[in-house]
Scaffold this motif. Structure first.
Motif, short mmCIF file in Angstrom:
data_model
loop_
_atom_site.label_atom_id
_atom_site.label_comp_id
_atom_site.label_asym_id
_atom_site.label_seq_id
_atom_site.Cartn_x
_atom_site.Cartn_y
_atom_site.Cartn_z
N ARG A 213 0.83 -1.21 0.00
CA ARG A 213 0.00 0.00 0.00
C ARG A 213 0.86 1.26 0.00
O ARG A 213 0.63 2.19 -0.77
CB ARG A 213 -0.92 0.00 1.22
CG ARG A 213 -1.85 1.23 1.25
CD ARG A 213 -2.34 1.57 2.62
NE ARG A 213 -1.20 1.93 3.47
CZ ARG A 213 -1.16 1.77 4.78
NH1 ARG A 213 -2.17 1.25 5.42
NH2 ARG A 213 -0.10 2.13 5.47
N LEU B 73 0.80 4.05 -2.92
CA LEU B 73 0.44 5.45 -2.64
C LEU B 73 1.59 6.41 -2.96
O LEU B 73 1.36 7.53 -3.41
CB LEU B 73 0.03 5.61 -1.18
CG LEU B 73 -1.26 4.90 -0.77
CD1 LEU B 73 -1.50 5.05 0.73
CD2 LEU B 73 -2.45 5.39 -1.56
N ASN C 206 -7.08 1.01 -3.12
CA ASN C 206 -6.61 2.39 -3.18
C ASN C 206 -6.89 3.03 -4.54
O ASN C 206 -6.17 3.95 -4.96
CB ASN C 206 -5.13 2.46 -2.81
CG ASN C 206 -4.93 2.21 -1.33
OD1 ASN C 206 -5.18 3.08 -0.52
ND2 ASN C 206 -4.51 1.00 -0.98
#
Length: 141
Positions: A84, A88, A114
């Motif tokens: 993650r 990001l 996401n």
């Protein structure tokens, strides 16, 4: 983990979660120049949190690496938070993430959660099934 880019990366969203020891607001002042005039200047401060360094630490093992038990059917999962954080940091919503060794589908799952798309390659059919079950659990494809 490696981040590959053709040329300069187009996206860099550095994570700011390192507490600054000396956070402060900016200030202003004046400085006398050689000609006798005054120069008004403003200095920036330091935010409460700074950029993460290049060493990232995560809790690992049962109950820490993955949010579901399905992932543990794979012998070498890596932390969802690691995937993650890289997603990001190096992409924006709607962009495509490629995982060349998909395994249990951690990168695909974190990409979809996401708001990114993904493509994954995996030679082992058993691991492909684990990834499919994981993604279907969240109604993601």
């Amino acid at each position: 983990m490696f981040v590959f880019s053709k040329g300069q990366p187009k996206t860099i969203n550095l994570i700011k979660d390192r507490k600054n020891k000396e956070s402060r607001k900016g200030d202003s002042g004046t400085k006398r120049l050689p000609d006798g005039s005054l120069y008004q200047h403003n200095r920036g401060g330091y935010e409460d949190y700074g950029r993460r360094t290049n060493v990232w630490e995560y809790m690992i093992g049962n109950g820490h690496s993955a949010s579901d038990k399905i992932a543990y059917q794979h012998p070498a999962i890596f932390p969802e938070k690691l995937a993650r954080d890289h997603i990001l940091s190096w992409s924006n919503k709607g962009e495509l993430i490629y995982d060349p060794f998909m395994g249990s589908g951690t990168v695909a799952l974190m990409a979809k959660l996401n708001n990114r798309d993904y493509i994954g390659s995996e030679i082992n059919k058993e691991y492909c099934e684990i990834a499919k079950v994981r993604l279907n659990k969240y109604n993601l494809k």
